[in-house]
Design a protein around this motif. Structure first.
Motif, short mmCIF file in Angstrom:
data_model
loop_
_atom_site.label_atom_id
_atom_site.label_comp_id
_atom_site.label_asym_id
_atom_site.label_seq_id
_atom_site.Cartn_x
_atom_site.Cartn_y
_atom_site.Cartn_z
N UNK A 1 -3.08 -7.87 -7.55
CA UNK A 1 -4.28 -8.32 -6.83
C UNK A 1 -4.03 -9.65 -6.14
N UNK A 2 -3.29 -10.53 -6.79
CA UNK A 2 -2.94 -11.81 -6.19
C UNK A 2 -2.13 -11.61 -4.92
N UNK A 3 -1.14 -10.74 -5.00
CA UNK A 3 -0.29 -10.46 -3.84
C UNK A 3 -1.09 -9.84 -2.70
N UNK A 4 -2.01 -8.95 -3.05
CA UNK A 4 -2.84 -8.30 -2.02
C UNK A 4 -3.72 -9.30 -1.29
N UNK A 5 -3.99 -10.42 -1.94
CA UNK A 5 -4.80 -11.48 -1.31
C UNK A 5 -3.94 -12.60 -0.75
N UNK A 6 -2.64 -12.31 -0.55
CA UNK A 6 -1.71 -13.30 0.02
C UNK A 6 -1.61 -14.55 -0.84
N UNK A 7 -1.58 -14.35 -2.16
CA UNK A 7 -1.52 -15.47 -3.08
C UNK A 7 -0.18 -15.63 -3.75
N UNK A 8 -0.14 -16.50 -4.75
CA UNK A 8 1.07 -16.80 -5.51
C UNK A 8 0.82 -16.53 -6.99
N UNK A 9 1.83 -15.97 -7.67
CA UNK A 9 1.67 -15.66 -9.10
C UNK A 9 1.82 -16.90 -9.98
N UNK A 10 2.20 -18.03 -9.39
CA UNK A 10 2.23 -19.28 -10.13
C UNK A 10 1.76 -20.40 -9.22
N UNK A 11 0.65 -21.02 -9.58
CA UNK A 11 0.10 -22.09 -8.76
C UNK A 11 0.62 -23.46 -9.17
N UNK A 12 0.67 -23.72 -10.49
CA UNK A 12 1.09 -25.05 -10.92
C UNK A 12 1.85 -25.05 -12.24
N UNK A 13 1.95 -23.92 -12.94
CA UNK A 13 2.64 -23.90 -14.23
C UNK A 13 4.12 -23.62 -14.10
N UNK A 14 4.55 -23.06 -12.96
CA UNK A 14 5.95 -22.72 -12.78
C UNK A 14 6.25 -21.28 -13.20
N UNK A 15 7.54 -20.95 -13.20
CA UNK A 15 7.99 -19.60 -13.57
C UNK A 15 8.62 -19.59 -14.96
N UNK A 16 9.46 -20.59 -15.25
CA UNK A 16 10.08 -20.68 -16.56
C UNK A 16 10.73 -19.40 -16.99
N UNK A 17 10.51 -19.05 -18.25
CA UNK A 17 10.97 -17.76 -18.77
C UNK A 17 9.96 -16.66 -18.50
N UNK A 18 8.69 -17.02 -18.49
CA UNK A 18 7.64 -16.01 -18.55
C UNK A 18 7.51 -15.18 -17.28
N UNK A 19 7.82 -15.76 -16.11
CA UNK A 19 7.59 -15.04 -14.86
C UNK A 19 8.86 -14.80 -14.06
N UNK A 20 10.01 -15.25 -14.56
CA UNK A 20 11.24 -15.09 -13.79
C UNK A 20 11.62 -13.61 -13.62
N UNK A 21 11.25 -12.78 -14.59
CA UNK A 21 11.61 -11.38 -14.52
C UNK A 21 10.76 -10.57 -13.54
N UNK A 22 9.63 -11.14 -13.14
CA UNK A 22 8.70 -10.39 -12.29
C UNK A 22 8.57 -10.99 -10.90
N UNK A 23 9.08 -12.20 -10.70
CA UNK A 23 8.86 -12.88 -9.43
C UNK A 23 9.50 -12.14 -8.26
N UNK A 24 10.59 -11.40 -8.51
CA UNK A 24 11.26 -10.67 -7.43
C UNK A 24 10.37 -9.60 -6.83
N UNK A 25 9.37 -9.15 -7.57
CA UNK A 25 8.45 -8.14 -7.04
C UNK A 25 7.43 -8.74 -6.09
N UNK A 26 7.32 -10.06 -6.07
CA UNK A 26 6.27 -10.70 -5.28
C UNK A 26 6.80 -11.77 -4.32
#
Length: 447
Positions: free
Chosen positions: A392-417
């Motif tokens: 939903x974030x991507x469909x609204x031209x957004x970012x999956x991380x606004x201020x917390x970063x990617x770290x370990x938690x989102x590095x595996x999924x960031x390539x999809x967005x």
């Protein structure tokens, strides 16, 4: 070493080979050079208050945690240049205090300010509640000192607002989560001290009303609009249930709330009158349902406590799946309607805790399990629920991380967005700065 081996929530943990606590930049450089010579990976760590596991080692037992918490000096306050130079281990609150002691303001403000460090704020490009007026750490930083992955020191501590001599290297390290080098000091911007504030707690019929209210306030208050936070009733409900002394500012429930702050450098700026006028117009057009303006600093602090207590209060309700996203401000109502609906279809009874710095499009979109359901069952759905939010974030031209970063938690999924070419450029920078991959491996960049 337990305090260095896991994050403050105990959501991420590892097994460090050692914890090193240098007391100055030269010591950091010596440690980094030795690790580079031995081929040992390093994990820079500040206050360890992050939410994505970027400052936690892995479980191999082969990574050295490089803690900067002894490097707390305020190196310089330059009032003529309106800057403060601080070391990376300085706690944010102490930097705020040093600025205040000099009659100035360092405007970064966030919930962990009593324990987070400037180095961590830089590594994650922290935002907080004042972004609407002052910007993120990228906007607040003029110069950096960085130890590079081979142990060399780059001294970029220049307090210049104009320097058109090529690439702005400091911006590569801000938001890089320690993957390109170790930030050891920074030159930060100062601002005139705030001498007048007006704070209001506002009831809204829905998210669109919040967007409309921002427009009204910007027209009437201009740059004096410093903070605009929005929160759902579910968010406030958790605070009222679990935070000691918390009281609902209104006698009846409302679906959404906003917390607004205006500030000015003039002691007699008449901000209460400006806020009253703007809210009067908003009530007259149905944008605002009700409002209360704080009549004292204590009342203002109590209103801010309702907002700042949300994250902690939610933890009392069982597992909390935290998501930090941003979308264009105009798309916030669409994002919330779509995402709320999709999540409730997927998990009936799910409790959605939405709040954040809506003035800059940053929402903390957190999930709690349905009442009387099991923790494990809910946590097992985490990946599916995250996918709904991020799609939903991507469909609204957004970012999956606004201020917390990617770290370990989102590095595996960031390539999809994130676009392939964008990721290729990021990998190219990583290869240039850290060809052996020793600086905070397993963070930020996908495999």
């Amino acid at each position: 070493m337990a305090g260095y081996a896991s994050d403050w929530r105990n959501a991420y943990s590892g097994t460090p080979a050692a914890v090193v606590r240098p007391g100055g930049t030269e010591e950091v450089a010596a440690v980094v050079a030795l690790c580079a010579e031995a081929g040992v990976a390093m994990v820079p760590q500040g206050g360890n208050t992050g939410l994505c596991g970027a400052a936690v080692p892995d479980h191999t037992g082969g990574q050295v945690v490089l803690s900067l918490t002894r490097m707390r000096r305020i190196r310089d306050v330059d009032l003529a240049n309106q800057t403060i130079t601080v070391e990376a281990g300085a706690v944010l609150k102490s930097v705020q205090a040093a600025a205040a002691a000099a009659g100035r303001l360092f405007p970064l403000s966030l919930g962990a300010e009593g324990s987070c460090t400037i180095g961590g704020n830089l590594a994650t490009n922290a935002g907080g509640t004042g972004v609407l007026r002052y910007g993120t750490m990228r906007d607040l930083t003029l110069g950096l000192e960085v130890v590079l992955p081979d142990g060399r020191i780059w001294n970029g501590l220049r307090g210049l607002r104009k320097d058109n001599t090529g690439y702005d290297l400091k911006q590569l390290f801000i938001g890089a989560e320690g993957t390109l080098g170790v930030i050891t000091a920074a030159v930060l911007k100062l601002f005139p001290a705030v001498r007048n504030r007006a704070t209001a707690w506002i009831a809204l019929p829905g998210p669109q009303a919040g967007i409309d209210l921002i427009g009204i306030l910007r027209e009437q208050a201009g740059d004096r609009l410093t903070g605009f936070e929005i929160m759902s009733r579910q968010s406030l409900g958790f605070v009222l249930r679990h935070a000691s002394g918390a009281r609902d500012p209104f006698g009846e429930r409302h679906p959404w709330y906003a917390l607004v702050e205006l500030n000015d450098t003039l002691p007699a700026a008449g901000l209460d009158g400006v806020l009253e006028s703007a809210l009067g117009d908003a009530i007259g057009t149905g944008v605002v349902s009700d409002a209360v303006i704080a009549s004292s600093p204590a009342q203002a602090a109590a209103l801010w406590a309702l907002r700042e207590g949300i994250s902690e209060a939610q933890n009392h309700e069982g597992p909390s799946l935290k998501h930090d996203v941003s979308v264009p401000v105009s798309r916030i109502p669409t994002f919330l309607a779509r995402t709320d609906r999709a999540l409730r279809e997927l998990v009936p009874g799910i409790r959605i805790v939405t709040y954040g710095h809506v003035g800059d499009g940053n929402l903390h979109y957190n999930l709690s399990k349905p009442e009387r359901s099991g923790d494990a069952e809910f946590q097992a759905r985490a990946a599916d629920l995250a996918r709904v939010i991020y799609d939903a974030t991507s469909a609204c031209d957004g970012s999956i991380s606004a201020e917390h970063g990617l770290g370990q938690s989102k590095r595996g999924i960031v390539a999809d967005y994130k676009g392939r070419h964008e990721l290729d450029l990021m990998r190219g920078l990583k290869q240039l700065f850290d060809p052996r991959g020793l600086m905070n491996p397993g963070k930020l960049l996908p495999d």
